[in-house]
Design a protein around this motif. Structure first.
Motif, PDB file in Angstrom:
ATOM      1  N   GLN A 277       0.604  -0.996  -0.142  1.00  0.00           N
ATOM      2  CA  GLN A 277       0.175   0.137   0.131  1.00  0.00           C
ATOM      3  C   GLN A 277       0.485   1.609   0.316  1.00  0.00           C
ATOM      4  O   GLN A 277       1.008   2.171  -0.968  1.00  0.00           O
ATOM      5  CB  GLN A 277      -0.988  -0.146   1.112  1.00  0.00           C
ATOM      6  N   THR A 278       2.379   1.371   0.426  1.00  0.00           N
ATOM      7  CA  THR A 278       2.547   1.941   0.580  1.00  0.00           C
ATOM      8  C   THR A 278       4.037   1.513   0.161  1.00  0.00           C
ATOM      9  O   THR A 278       4.700   1.251   0.673  1.00  0.00           O
ATOM     10  CB  THR A 278       2.636   3.015   1.703  1.00  0.00           C
ATOM     11  N   ALA A 279       5.091   2.678  -0.116  1.00  0.00           N
ATOM     12  CA  ALA A 279       6.835   2.469  -0.976  1.00  0.00           C
ATOM     13  C   ALA A 279       7.328   3.517  -0.807  1.00  0.00           C
ATOM     14  O   ALA A 279       6.845   4.956  -0.709  1.00  0.00           O
ATOM     15  CB  ALA A 279       6.691   2.917  -2.355  1.00  0.00           C
ATOM     16  N   PRO A 280       7.762   3.467   0.327  1.00  0.00           N
ATOM     17  CA  PRO A 280       8.846   4.577   1.046  1.00  0.00           C
ATOM     18  C   PRO A 280       9.879   5.252   0.389  1.00  0.00           C
ATOM     19  O   PRO A 280      10.112   4.495  -0.451  1.00  0.00           O
ATOM     20  CB  PRO A 280       9.194   4.117   2.894  1.00  0.00           C
ATOM     21  N   THR A 281       9.645   6.450   0.364  1.00  0.00           N
ATOM     22  CA  THR A 281      10.690   6.696  -1.182  1.00  0.00           C
ATOM     23  C   THR A 281      11.163   8.017  -0.016  1.00  0.00           C
ATOM     24  O   THR A 281      11.673   8.961  -0.674  1.00  0.00           O
ATOM     25  CB  THR A 281       9.915   7.855  -2.098  1.00  0.00           C
ATOM     26  N   ARG A 282      12.081   7.642   0.425  1.00  0.00           N
ATOM     27  CA  ARG A 282      13.194   8.808   1.616  1.00  0.00           C
ATOM     28  C   ARG A 282      14.325   8.785   0.623  1.00  0.00           C
ATOM     29  O   ARG A 282      15.053   8.657   0.443  1.00  0.00           O
ATOM     30  CB  ARG A 282      13.089   8.616   3.246  1.00  0.00           C
ATOM     31  N   THR A 283      14.628  10.141   0.527  1.00  0.00           N
ATOM     32  CA  THR A 283      15.582  10.740  -0.061  1.00  0.00           C
ATOM     33  C   THR A 283      16.491  11.949   0.973  1.00  0.00           C
ATOM     34  O   THR A 283      15.717  11.791   2.329  1.00  0.00           O
ATOM     35  CB  THR A 283      14.886  11.431  -1.137  1.00  0.00           C
ATOM     36  N   LEU A 284      16.649  12.453   0.455  1.00  0.00           N
ATOM     37  CA  LEU A 284      18.220  13.626   1.027  1.00  0.00           C
ATOM     38  C   LEU A 284      17.079  14.595   1.253  1.00  0.00           C
ATOM     39  O   LEU A 284      17.461  15.140   2.219  1.00  0.00           O
ATOM     40  CB  LEU A 284      19.070  14.046   0.426  1.00  0.00           C
ATOM     41  N   GLN A 313      19.344  12.645  -8.553  1.00  0.00           N
ATOM     42  CA  GLN A 313      17.731  11.452  -9.092  1.00  0.00           C
ATOM     43  C   GLN A 313      17.898  10.475  -8.223  1.00  0.00           C
ATOM     44  O   GLN A 313      18.804  10.913  -6.502  1.00  0.00           O
ATOM     45  CB  GLN A 313      18.348  10.805 -10.358  1.00  0.00           C
ATOM     46  N   GLY A 314      16.026  10.020  -8.266  1.00  0.00           N
ATOM     47  CA  GLY A 314      15.174   9.109  -7.477  1.00  0.00           C
ATOM     48  C   GLY A 314      16.149   8.241  -6.324  1.00  0.00           C
ATOM     49  O   GLY A 314      16.862   8.264  -5.165  1.00  0.00           O
ATOM     50  N   THR A 315      16.957   7.574  -7.098  1.00  0.00           N
ATOM     51  CA  THR A 315      17.965   6.366  -6.881  1.00  0.00           C
ATOM     52  C   THR A 315      19.031   6.852  -6.144  1.00  0.00           C
ATOM     53  O   THR A 315      19.480   6.412  -5.098  1.00  0.00           O
ATOM     54  CB  THR A 315      17.887   5.746  -8.248  1.00  0.00           C
ATOM     55  N   LEU A 316      19.694   7.856  -6.503  1.00  0.00           N
ATOM     56  CA  LEU A 316      21.378   8.071  -5.613  1.00  0.00           C
ATOM     57  C   LEU A 316      20.314   8.954  -4.108  1.00  0.00           C
ATOM     58  O   LEU A 316      21.127   8.798  -3.490  1.00  0.00           O
ATOM     59  CB  LEU A 316      21.687   8.649  -7.036  1.00  0.00           C
ATOM     60  N   SER A 317      19.745   9.656  -4.835  1.00  0.00           N
ATOM     61  CA  SER A 317      19.149  10.624  -3.411  1.00  0.00           C
ATOM     62  C   SER A 317      18.737   9.139  -2.293  1.00  0.00           C
ATOM     63  O   SER A 317      19.016   9.628  -0.816  1.00  0.00           O
ATOM     64  CB  SER A 317      18.085  11.105  -3.301  1.00  0.00           C
ATOM     65  N   ARG A 318      18.037   8.552  -2.809  1.00  0.00           N
ATOM     66  CA  ARG A 318      17.353   7.353  -1.596  1.00  0.00           C
ATOM     67  C   ARG A 318      19.036   6.646  -0.825  1.00  0.00           C
ATOM     68  O   ARG A 318      18.218   6.383   0.048  1.00  0.00           O
ATOM     69  CB  ARG A 318      15.920   6.170  -2.217  1.00  0.00           C
ATOM     70  N   ALA A 319      19.613   6.444  -2.146  1.00  0.00           N
ATOM     71  CA  ALA A 319      20.424   5.293  -1.902  1.00  0.00           C
ATOM     72  C   ALA A 319      21.597   6.175  -0.752  1.00  0.00           C
ATOM     73  O   ALA A 319      21.818   5.608   0.495  1.00  0.00           O
ATOM     74  CB  ALA A 319      21.462   5.088  -2.694  1.00  0.00           C
ATOM     75  N   ARG A 406      31.679   8.568  -1.595  1.00  0.00           N
ATOM     76  CA  ARG A 406      31.437   9.707  -2.418  1.00  0.00           C
ATOM     77  C   ARG A 406      30.740   8.631  -3.805  1.00  0.00           C
ATOM     78  O   ARG A 406      31.427   7.328  -4.135  1.00  0.00           O
ATOM     79  CB  ARG A 406      33.044   9.483  -3.261  1.00  0.00           C
ATOM     80  N   LEU A 407      29.898   9.046  -4.399  1.00  0.00           N
ATOM     81  CA  LEU A 407      29.222   9.125  -5.484  1.00  0.00           C
ATOM     82  C   LEU A 407      29.538   9.633  -6.436  1.00  0.00           C
ATOM     83  O   LEU A 407      29.302  10.743  -6.368  1.00  0.00           O
ATOM     84  CB  LEU A 407      27.787   8.857  -4.526  1.00  0.00           C
ATOM     85  N   PRO A 408      29.347   8.690  -7.817  1.00  0.00           N
ATOM     86  CA  PRO A 408      29.129   9.732  -9.580  1.00  0.00           C
ATOM     87  C   PRO A 408      27.915  10.236  -8.870  1.00  0.00           C
ATOM     88  O   PRO A 408      26.753   9.864  -8.465  1.00  0.00           O
ATOM     89  CB  PRO A 408      29.004   9.241  -9.737  1.00  0.00           C
ATOM     90  N   VAL A 409      27.533  11.398 -10.087  1.00  0.00           N
ATOM     91  CA  VAL A 409      26.231  12.638  -9.665  1.00  0.00           C
ATOM     92  C   VAL A 409      25.639  11.920 -11.104  1.00  0.00           C
ATOM     93  O   VAL A 409      26.797  12.201 -12.056  1.00  0.00           O
ATOM     94  CB  VAL A 409      25.552  13.600  -9.064  1.00  0.00           C
TER      95      VAL A 409
END
Length: 413
Positions: A277-284, A313-319, A406-409
């Motif tokens: 029912q809910t998909a958490p999308t916690r980001t920066l 972007q969303g995937t990197l922000s969540r990670a 350090r992550l590529p953006v």
């Protein structure tokens, strides 16, 4: 002897023969269409007409086998009646099958029909003979005729022996046809090379998703349990002296538990192959809420945020959020008190994350914190590796511990 008769006593032998009969019967509606060319070629010799009808009939059967629904129906029925473990066909996003793979189902269907008709005719004749021959037990002779071929069987006990032999041969034909279909089914109805690759890719995606969910659950639940345990200890200590602070700690426990339940509901929904029912999308963007929960737990957080974080972007922000959450959880567990420095900097060439906390030799974990499971840093290292980033964790001076990532953006439009 008994081992050779055993297949004749199995119910699966006759369910397989029923499957063969079904193939023969299912081909009958195509026979009238196979007779249509004879209307335009009536002067052809009878033998040639027979061959023509058989060829057209076989071609029509092959065309029916090209339909995907036919393959699915054949696989389902083969699993049921032949007891052959066949996976469902993979729905290809694009037709990537070779010509040989495409003709596997028509070939199976054609062989299925041929074996069905052959088995039905031979076993039918043998079964009928086995039922008729005992009629000669009064002494009368019995003559059997079929397609111009005849045989005379003398009455008496000889007819019973021949009848029993006919019944055993009919059962043997059923076993032979069933075993032939079982041998052909995995080779013609089983997954092709392209389907095996698709199944392997799908399985790899499922394992990667489950691995990601395991990281998510570890980060979320581990952080929540650590923070709420510390908050409960703080609330217990100040309950009498400072009720306001105790209520704030309890409120923070409630918020942390609710967020963890959302994560748990999402993970369990995916594992059960149901739509959560809910998909958490916690980001920066949710970092301020995370810092507030830590402050309610008694931690002193000193964040330093810089750069265009909203454009990550969303995937990197969540990670990145999960990495910082795990780093802060480790600081709560193993830190020696004092401020926890958090730095998040988004630049054109990468996203830099760091968590720095105090540590002292001989200092134990914070009061009420859980012992480490030993999976936090390896899990972080794997997550960073999958994101093609770099990670460094270790002492940073005599009394500090530093986690740096350090992550590529890739910037969103």
């Amino acid at each position: 002897m008994i081992k050779g008769i055993r297949p004749l006593l199995r119910g699966s032998t006759y369910s397989g023969m029923l499957f063969a009969y079904c193939g023969a019967v299912a081909s009958l509606p195509l026979l009238p269409f196979a007779l249509l060319p004879l209307l335009a070629w009536r002067s052809a010799p009878e033998a040639l007409q027979t061959v023509l009808v058989l060829l057209v009939w076989a071609a029509l059967i092959g065309v029916v086998g090209l339909a995907r629904i036919t393959r699915r129906a054949l696989i389902a029925s083969a699993r049921r009646l032949l007891s052959v473990p066949l996976p469902d066909p993979v729905a290809a996003r694009r037709p990537a099958h070779s010509g040989a793979d495409r003709w596997r189902t028509p070939l199976w269907l054609l062989l299925h029909v041929v074996l069905g008709w052959t088995g039905a005719l031979v076993s039918g004749v043998l079964l009928l003979s086995g039922l008729v021959l005992p009629g000669g037990w009064l002494g009368a002779d019995v003559r059997l005729s079929l397609f111009g071929w005849s045989v005379r069987v003398e009455g008496g006990w000889q007819s019973w022996v021949v009848a029993l032999g006919c019944l055993l041969l009919a059962a043997a034909v059923c076993a032979v046809v069933t075993n032939a279909l079982r041998w052909l089914a995995p080779r013609l109805l089983g997954p092709s090379s392209a389907e095996r690759l698709a199944l392997a890719a799908e399985r790899e995606l499922q394992l990667a998703e489950r691995n990601r969910l395991a990281h998510e659950l570890h980060d979320s639940i581990g952080h929540t349990l650590t923070a709420t345990t510390i908050q409960a200890a703080v609330a217990g200590e100040v309950l009498s002296a400072d009720p306001v602070a105790a209520r704030a700690a309890l409120r923070s426990i409630e918020e942390s538990a609710r967020a963890a339940l959302e994560d748990l509901d999402y993970v369990l929904g995916v594992l059960r192959e149901e739509k959560a029912q809910t998909a958490p999308t916690r980001t920066l963007a949710d970092l301020p809420e995370l810092f507030d929960r830590l402050r309610h737990a008694g931690a002193e957080v000193e964040p330093e945020l810089s750069g265009a974080l909203a454009q990550v972007q969303g995937t990197l922000s969540r990670a990145a959020y999960r990495i910082l959450q795990e780093g802060l959880t480790n600081a709560l567990r193993h830190g020696a008190g004092g401020p926890i420095g958090v730095r998040v900097a988004a630049a054109e060439d990468g996203l830099e994350l760091s968590v720095v906390n105090r540590t002292e030799a001989g200092a134990g974990p914070r009061p009420g914190a859980f012992p480490t499971s030993g999976h936090g840093l390896p899990g972080l290292a794997e997550r960073v590796r999958l994101l093609q980033g770099e990670m460094d964790a270790g002492p940073d001076g005599p009394q500090l511990w530093r986690l740096a990532v350090r992550l590529p953006v890739r910037w969103s439009a």
